[in-house]
Write a protein that holds these residues in place. Sequence first.
Motif, short mmCIF file in Angstrom:
data_model
loop_
_atom_site.label_atom_id
_atom_site.label_comp_id
_atom_site.label_asym_id
_atom_site.label_seq_id
_atom_site.Cartn_x
_atom_site.Cartn_y
_atom_site.Cartn_z
N SER A 89 96.18 6.63 141.37
CA SER A 89 96.97 7.47 141.67
C SER A 89 96.76 8.61 142.97
CB SER A 89 96.85 8.57 140.26
OG SER A 89 97.51 9.89 140.75
N LEU A 90 95.33 8.46 142.98
CA LEU A 90 94.89 9.17 144.22
C LEU A 90 95.21 8.36 145.63
CD1 LEU A 90 91.45 10.61 143.45
CD2 LEU A 90 93.41 11.91 143.72
N GLY A 91 95.30 7.19 145.54
CA GLY A 91 95.65 6.24 146.66
C GLY A 91 97.03 6.21 146.82
N LEU A 92 97.78 6.22 145.73
CA LEU A 92 99.52 6.43 145.96
C LEU A 92 99.68 7.71 146.71
CD1 LEU A 92 102.08 5.59 145.64
CD2 LEU A 92 102.15 6.56 143.16
N GLU A 93 99.13 8.97 146.24
CA GLU A 93 99.14 10.38 146.87
C GLU A 93 98.73 10.18 148.24
OE1 GLU A 93 97.85 14.68 146.54
OE2 GLU A 93 97.01 13.43 145.04
N LEU A 94 97.62 9.48 148.64
CA LEU A 94 97.20 9.34 150.06
C LEU A 94 98.13 8.57 150.81
CD1 LEU A 94 94.96 9.68 152.30
CD2 LEU A 94 94.02 7.77 151.42
N ALA A 95 98.61 7.66 150.34
CA ALA A 95 99.81 6.88 151.08
C ALA A 95 100.93 7.71 151.63
CB ALA A 95 100.23 5.47 150.31
N THR A 96 101.48 8.37 150.27
CA THR A 96 102.57 9.30 150.48
C THR A 96 102.33 10.33 151.42
OG1 THR A 96 103.27 8.97 148.21
CG2 THR A 96 104.14 10.77 149.03
N LYS A 97 101.15 11.11 151.49
CA LYS A 97 100.97 12.02 152.50
C LYS A 97 100.64 11.62 153.69
CE LYS A 97 100.44 15.26 149.31
NZ LYS A 97 101.60 16.03 148.78
N ARG A 98 100.01 10.29 153.91
CA ARG A 98 100.20 9.75 155.43
C ARG A 98 101.46 9.65 156.00
NH1 ARG A 98 95.42 5.52 154.56
NH2 ARG A 98 93.44 6.89 155.00
N GLN A 99 102.59 9.04 155.08
CA GLN A 99 103.76 8.67 155.34
C GLN A 99 104.45 10.04 155.83
OE1 GLN A 99 105.06 5.66 156.18
NE2 GLN A 99 106.77 7.14 157.01
N GLU A 100 104.33 11.05 154.78
CA GLU A 100 104.88 12.40 155.09
C GLU A 100 104.34 13.03 156.30
OE1 GLU A 100 105.77 16.74 153.03
OE2 GLU A 100 104.71 14.82 151.83
N VAL A 115 92.41 14.33 154.40
CA VAL A 115 91.09 14.36 154.43
C VAL A 115 90.44 14.61 153.21
CG1 VAL A 115 89.05 15.70 155.36
CG2 VAL A 115 91.03 15.01 157.02
N GLN A 116 90.88 15.49 152.32
CA GLN A 116 90.30 15.44 150.95
C GLN A 116 90.36 14.51 150.19
OE1 GLN A 116 92.68 18.70 149.53
NE2 GLN A 116 91.10 20.17 149.81
N LEU A 117 91.61 13.53 150.29
CA LEU A 117 91.76 12.56 149.33
C LEU A 117 90.87 11.24 149.92
CD1 LEU A 117 95.67 12.66 149.29
CD2 LEU A 117 94.00 12.88 147.22
N GLU A 118 90.72 11.26 151.24
CA GLU A 118 89.93 9.91 151.70
C GLU A 118 88.49 10.34 151.50
OE1 GLU A 118 92.46 8.98 156.00
OE2 GLU A 118 90.93 10.41 156.12
N THR A 119 87.99 11.62 151.53
CA THR A 119 86.49 12.02 151.09
C THR A 119 86.26 11.48 149.70
OG1 THR A 119 86.45 13.80 152.45
CG2 THR A 119 84.94 13.62 150.88
N ILE A 120 87.28 11.82 148.68
CA ILE A 120 87.22 11.66 147.16
C ILE A 120 87.08 9.92 147.11
CG2 ILE A 120 88.43 11.33 145.13
CD1 ILE A 120 89.63 14.19 145.85
N LEU A 121 88.16 9.52 147.84
CA LEU A 121 88.28 7.81 147.64
C LEU A 121 87.20 6.98 148.32
CD1 LEU A 121 92.08 7.51 147.83
CD2 LEU A 121 90.49 7.28 145.77
N ILE A 122 86.58 7.61 149.57
CA ILE A 122 85.80 6.89 150.34
C ILE A 122 84.21 7.62 150.36
CG2 ILE A 122 85.48 5.48 152.32
CD1 ILE A 122 88.66 5.51 152.89
N PRO A 123 83.65 7.80 149.47
CA PRO A 123 82.52 8.65 149.59
C PRO A 123 81.42 8.17 150.69
CG PRO A 123 82.30 7.30 147.46
CD PRO A 123 83.72 7.07 148.19
N ASP A 124 80.58 9.19 151.31
CA ASP A 124 79.75 8.74 152.12
C ASP A 124 78.46 7.85 151.39
OD1 ASP A 124 80.59 9.86 154.45
OD2 ASP A 124 79.54 11.59 154.16
N ILE A 125 78.15 6.83 151.94
CA ILE A 125 76.92 6.01 151.54
C ILE A 125 75.77 6.37 152.26
CG2 ILE A 125 76.30 3.73 151.03
CD1 ILE A 125 79.24 2.99 150.48
#
Length: 71
Positions: free
Chosen positions: A11-22, A59-69
């Motif tokens: 769901s978050l990945g889909l939202e991220l893709a949608t926001k990037r397109q928008e 940026v928020q979505l990327e932080t959630i989906l790709i956490p700092d390691i």
Amino acid sequence: MLPLTREQEASLGLELATKRQEHSDLDAAIQTLTDSHVADRMLIQRLKKRKLALKDRIVQLETILIPDIIA
């Protein structure tokens, strides 16, 4: 942060893709309006503000989906 379920991640990945397109679409619209020299400056400012809000959410979505390691 709790681990995400596959459904949440999807769901978050889909939202991220949608926001990037928008964001990309707004960028193109802003550029077209700016180049036309006929557009209302207030409209362009509103679009830029919306674009900035989208960038913040991306940026928020990327932080959630790709956490700092921490290595």
